[in-house]
Motif scaffolding. Structure first.
Motif, PDB file in Angstrom:
ATOM      1  N   UNK A 139       0.827  -1.198   0.129  1.00  0.00           N
ATOM      2  CA  UNK A 139      -0.053  -0.002   0.042  1.00  0.00           C
ATOM      3  C   UNK A 139       0.901   1.215   0.154  1.00  0.00           C
ATOM      4  N   UNK A 140       2.128   1.272   0.771  1.00  0.00           N
ATOM      5  CA  UNK A 140       2.976   2.381   0.740  1.00  0.00           C
ATOM      6  C   UNK A 140       3.788   2.471  -0.241  1.00  0.00           C
ATOM      7  N   UNK A 141       3.863   1.564  -1.487  1.00  0.00           N
ATOM      8  CA  UNK A 141       4.402   1.864  -2.636  1.00  0.00           C
ATOM      9  C   UNK A 141       3.872   2.869  -3.287  1.00  0.00           C
ATOM     10  N   UNK A 142       4.649   3.624  -4.193  1.00  0.00           N
ATOM     11  CA  UNK A 142       3.950   4.935  -4.739  1.00  0.00           C
ATOM     12  C   UNK A 142       2.904   4.389  -6.027  1.00  0.00           C
ATOM     13  N   UNK A 143       1.545   5.146  -5.886  1.00  0.00           N
ATOM     14  CA  UNK A 143       0.845   4.867  -6.944  1.00  0.00           C
ATOM     15  C   UNK A 143       0.068   3.715  -7.070  1.00  0.00           C
ATOM     16  N   UNK A 144       0.044   3.027  -5.922  1.00  0.00           N
ATOM     17  CA  UNK A 144      -0.409   1.591  -5.765  1.00  0.00           C
ATOM     18  C   UNK A 144      -1.941   1.677  -5.403  1.00  0.00           C
ATOM     19  N   UNK A 476      -0.692   3.967   8.938  1.00  0.00           N
ATOM     20  CA  UNK A 476      -0.077   2.984   8.278  1.00  0.00           C
ATOM     21  C   UNK A 476       1.197   3.559   7.425  1.00  0.00           C
ATOM     22  N   UNK A 477       0.925   4.666   6.902  1.00  0.00           N
ATOM     23  CA  UNK A 477       1.896   5.288   5.921  1.00  0.00           C
ATOM     24  C   UNK A 477       3.265   5.514   6.659  1.00  0.00           C
ATOM     25  N   UNK A 478       3.298   5.586   8.354  1.00  0.00           N
ATOM     26  CA  UNK A 478       4.535   5.945   9.096  1.00  0.00           C
ATOM     27  C   UNK A 478       4.736   4.467   9.762  1.00  0.00           C
ATOM     28  N   UNK A 479       3.863   3.769  10.180  1.00  0.00           N
ATOM     29  CA  UNK A 479       4.506   2.461  10.771  1.00  0.00           C
ATOM     30  C   UNK A 479       4.769   1.507   9.900  1.00  0.00           C
ATOM     31  N   UNK A 480       4.219   1.420   8.745  1.00  0.00           N
ATOM     32  CA  UNK A 480       4.221   0.097   7.852  1.00  0.00           C
ATOM     33  C   UNK A 480       3.499  -0.764   8.580  1.00  0.00           C
TER      34      UNK A 480
END
Ligand SMILES: *[C@@H]1O[C@H](CO)[C@@H](O)[C@H](O)[C@H]1NC(C)=O
Ligand SMILES: *[C@@H]1O[C@H](CO)[C@@H](O)[C@H](O)[C@H]1NC(C)=O
Ligand SMILES: *[C@@H]1O[C@H](CO)[C@@H](O)[C@H](O)[C@H]1NC(C)=O
Ligand SMILES: *[C@@H]1O[C@H](CO)[C@@H](O)[C@H](O)[C@H]1NC(C)=O
Ligand SMILES: *[C@@H]1O[C@H](CO)[C@@H](O)[C@H](O)[C@H]1NC(C)=O
Ligand SMILES: CC(=O)N[C@H]1CO[C@H](CO)[C@@H](O)[C@@H]1O
Length: 834
Positions: A139-144, A476-480
């Motif tokens: 999810x945190x990969x660009x443009x997914x 989620x973007x911070x913690x993965x």
């Protein structure tokens, strides 16, 4: 079940985990899997498949052989599982297939028991599983964007799915290679959400179909809840509580049911779901009455959401599901036994059901009959879907009465051998009680240490593990998703000129969930979570501010399972997205959303691995002044493992919310302080009428989950370490170790049946409290003699059963003295003590 490997010698069969031998003896002959409009065909033979879902990470490898054995004993011939991507690839290209993630070992255990397997790779799994099985790094990969025509997503899905398929191929586990897997699934319930994705959804699902086919596994692929638009040559199947009215996309495809929900899952704050044995049996019998040929119980064993596996938000740690095997792997009676009798009968009828001529007759009033006939053999299904009235029909000159909401199965269309509403299986009464070992010893002795609230530190000091932003970031973007916990910290100066100048101001935090604990100047000001449905909520508490000084505001935001269902589940944000405001009594506000915020992932104690199984590492753990009802406390104790075979649970009543570890194993989140709704339960449960998840609830007004499973394999003889991280504040004084023990069995079997009575855990039937063959009255716990009975009812049962682990009684006039009951269908009611 004529699988190639069954021709191996029994000695080889015993070598369950001997990979070499098994693949040697099972790889010699491949099984051809095809299908037509009636059924799956294995080596050209139409077969009935009765499968059950067991998710390997929801139990332990030590439990697998017994779970699968009990599934086979329960009359299943296949086991189905998902594959859980985020468990296997927690960080990109770092894989984990160890312990209870060893799905190859799980598949080999299925194979060793001689069962077939259905592998649902997904990789989207739903399953009340964290983030539906997707890794958060993806999810945190660009443009997914998940589950649509998105190049980056499809690329990662291709890589993972290919990896899984290749692992399975390498071990020769597809039926085409001589292995147990007869079907595989790509995607999952996409039809439910596809329209939301428009044309991109359509091209994605076609890509899924083509991609799956390109993997060349030699067995068919299925898609569940995919309607007439399932791409060629994928088979569409049904999920639901009932699937009798489902028809596949075209007539050359068999009617298959990939998820028949045996019960329901539980949320934190949820009541206990319960779906009756009568209703599950009704749904299954109807499905086969109407030409079904493959069905899967979801779940056959639900198990436990260990660690951070539970989805959500707010899915509980228990995933019992009221399944035929309970959370601990024991038979959930009468469900297990009542369904077993149906399975055995259906398998006995396999030929006539898959080859016979079919004649359906509709009698109106939801009553129907189906006759299957083959070479003079006939079987009748009388199905009554009327939820109130028993219905009598005249069939070939004779009258037959079918109880409301039931299906009768008649051999030769003459002799009723099964009715879904007549349960001839014992009901097992199971209680949780303090373990014997525990009673002798005194209460558990605790030591503790505090998890200090974090606070804002200046970026110029470069504090370790802290990142900064002048905005509120999605969690989620911070913690993965490496932890449930994320600190959001800021500092604020307030002086006389400030519009919110005042002794007491209100701290207001708008968050997308799931739990927030607020600290102002190091002091806990309150905790909050979403109570009803929507998991966004607003936290509001009065906070004392210091004037002319820096004030620190620290918000510990906690996730409780990431979204696992729905279109665009990946776009569901969590954490504190703001605004965060201070509001003065005069309603003036200060908006802190664009302050400088510091972020720290996880807990110090986690970093220091305080949960680890190290009995000698007592540094900084204090046995004195044990704190009660204080947030952010680590507690630790040691306990003795209960002797015997009964499942072990921790009774965590008194605690708030947190995480528990036994000997370093994370047994899941706990939240016993979360009490289920007071309303909506009933003492009685009418199996008649369509089941839905709010029907037949129990446990109102009690902790939604008080007991937590500790698999036996996590325990050792001697001292065991229990570590708790208590985030809300609680009192561990009454925490104790218990066993789940069967104490009694009740049964109510009809004349003509065979009643099996048994205790478990190696115990024998010690006493028969009640037995009456005739027309006994009352229900469990208050059974009494009716107007007539065989005088020797009690002594017959005592002789047959007392002192034995199990006994079997032929319920007929031949077994008992004359009852004197006239022209009624007699019953035998028994209460036995274990
Ligand atoms: C993401 O998408 C944007 C807009 O389509 C594009 O400009 C950018 O190059 C993409 N980034 C990556 C890493 O693919
Ligand atoms: C029916 O579906 C199967 C499987 O997708 C396919 O192979 C077959 O061609 C279809 N038949 C018709 C008549 O559409
Ligand atoms: C189908 O069953 C009905 C009801 O028993 C019977 O009247 C009818 O003759 C049967 N039809 C065939 C084709 O066997
Ligand atoms: C069947 O039931 C009908 C209606 O109640 C009755 O008229 C008939 O006599 C019964 N037939 C038999 C064989 O019992
Ligand atoms: C607070 O500030 C944020 C960021 O500038 C802004 O999006 C939000 O609308 C503001 N909220 C209020 C209530 O002023
Ligand atoms: C296919 C099917 O039967 N789906 C149903 C499953 O159960 C849910 C919850 O009761 C219904 O909303 C679905 O329609």
């Amino acid at each position: 079940m004529v699988m190639a490997m069954l021709s191996c010698s029994p000695v080889m069969m015993l070598l369950v985990f001997s990979t070499v031998l098994l693949s040697f003896c099972s790889s010699s002959v491949g099984l051809d899997v095809s299908y037509d409009g009636r059924a799956l065909k294995l080596d050209g033979e139409r077969r009935l498949i009765i499968a059950g879902s067991i998710h390997y990470p929801r139990s332990t490898p030590e439990m697998w052989p017994s779970l699968i054995k009990k599934s086979k004993d329960g009359g299943l011939n296949a086991i189905e599982t998902y594959v859980f991507w985020n468990a296997h690839e927690p960080l990109r290209r770092q894989y984990d297939f160890s312990g209870n993630l060893d799905f190859i070992r799980f598949l080999k255990t299925i194979q060793a028991e001689g069962l077939y397997a259905i592998l649902r790779i997904g990789p989207y799994v739903c399953a009340e599983w964290n983030f539906g099985g997707f890794p958060v790094w993806l999810h945190n990969m660009p443009n997914v964007t998940f589950r649509t025509d998105n190049a980056a997503f499809m690329n990662e899905m291709r890589i993972f799915t290919t990896l899984i398929v290749n692992m399975v191929k390498k071990e020769k586990l597809f039926a085409s290679q001589g292995g147990p897997i007869i079907l595989a699934q790509i995607e999952n319930e996409y039809g439910n959400i596809m329209s939301t994705y428009g044309d991109a959804g359509k091209s994605y699902i076609h890509w899924c179909g083509n991609f799956a086919e390109s993997l060349d596994i030699g067995v068919p692929w299925v898609m569940c809840q995919q309607y007439s638009d399932a791409p060629e040559p994928i088979i569409n199947t049904c999920n639901g509580f009932y699937c009798d009215q489902f028809y596949p996309k075209n007539q050359s495809i068999p009617k298959m049911w990939t998820e028949n929900w045996t019960g329901w899952f539980k949320d934190w704050g949820g009541r206990n779901p319960h779906r009756t044995a009568e209703d599950v049996a009704f749904a299954v019998a109807r499905f086969y009455q109407y030409g079904g040929s493959l069905q899967t119980y979801y779940m056959y064993h639900g198990g436990t959401n260990f660690g951070r596996y539970s989805g959500g938000p707010y899915i509980a740690t228990t995933y019992d599901y009221d399944a035929p095997l309970d959370e601990y792997g024991n038979m959930n009676q009468p469900k297990w036994g009542h369904l077993k009798q149906l399975h055995n009968l259906l398998m006995y009828l396999e030929k006539v059901l898959t080859h016979g001529e079919v004649n359906n007759t509709d009698y109106g009033n939801m009553m129907s009959s189906t006759v299957y006939a083959l070479n003079g053999q006939r079987v009748c299904f009388f199905g009554n879907a009327n939820d109130k009235n028993d219905i009598t029909i005249t069939f070939e000159g004779k009258n037959y009465t079918t109880p409301a909401w039931s299906v009768s199965i008649l051999l030769d269309c003459l002799t009723e051998v099964y009715n879904t509403a007549r349960v001839n299986t014992q009901t097992s009464i199971v209680t949780k009680k303090p373990s014997e070992t525990d009673k002798e010893s005194k209460k558990l002795e605790w030591s503790w240490r505090a998890e200090k609230p974090q606070h804002f530190k200046d970026p110029s000091n470069n504090p370790k593990g802290v990142t900064y932003a002048t905005q509120l970031l999605e969690q989620k973007a911070v913690t993965d998703d490496t932890s449930d916990y994320l600190w959001y910290m800021t500092s604020v100066d307030i002086d006389e000129n400030d519009p919110i100048w005042g002794e007491e101001v209100t701290l207001q935090v708008h968050t997308n969930g799931h739990v927030v604990h607020a600290f102002v100047n190091g002091k806990h000001t309150g905790s909050e979570w979403a109570k009803d449905g929507d998991f966004k909520f607003v936290f509001e508490q009065i906070a004392k501010m210091k004037h002319g000084k820096k004030n620190t505001i620290s918000l510990l935001s906690v996730t409780v399972g990431l979204q696992n269902y729905g279109a665009y589940l990946d776009k569901v944000d969590v954490g504190i997205l703001g605004p965060v405001k201070l509001i003065a009594p005069n309603s003036q506000e200060k908006n802190l959303s664009t302050n400088m915020w510091a972020y720290k992932v996880g807990l110090n104690g986690m970093e220091r691995r305080l949960y680890e199984d190290d009995m000698h590492k007592h540094r900084n753990w204090s046995p004195n002044d044990l704190p009660f009802n204080r947030p952010l406390i680590w507690y630790k104790t040691t306990f003795q493992a209960p002797s015997g075979e009964d499942p072990v649970v921790l009774d965590l009543l008194g605690l708030g919310k947190g995480i528990a570890w036994v000997n370093g194993h994370n047994i899941g989140r706990y939240w016993p302080s979360y009490v289920a709704d007071e309303n909506g339960c009933s003492d009685t449960c009418d199996y008649r009428g369509a089941y839905y998840d709010k029907k037949c609830l129990t446990n109102c007004g009690k902790p939604s989950q008080r007991w937590y499973h500790v698999p036996r394999s996590f325990l050792r003889v001697g001292g065991n370490t229990l570590v708790l991280f208590e985030e809300l504040g609680g009192n561990p004084s009454n925490v104790n170790v218990q066993t789940v023990t069967m104490t009694k069995a009740f049964a109510n079997a009809y004349e003509g049946s065979t009643l099996e009575l048994s205790c478990r855990g190696g115990r024998v039937i010690s006493e028969i409290k009640f037995a009456s063959f005739g027309d006994p009255k009352g229900t469990y716990g208050s059974l009494e003699k009716g107007s007539c009975e065989s005088p020797n009812s009690l002594s017959v049962i005592e002789q047959a059963c007392v002192g034995k682990e199990s006994c079997s009684i032929d319920v007929s006039e031949g077994t008992f003295e004359h009852s004197g009951c006239e022209s009624i269908q007699k019953r035998l009611a028994v209460e036995a003590v274990c």
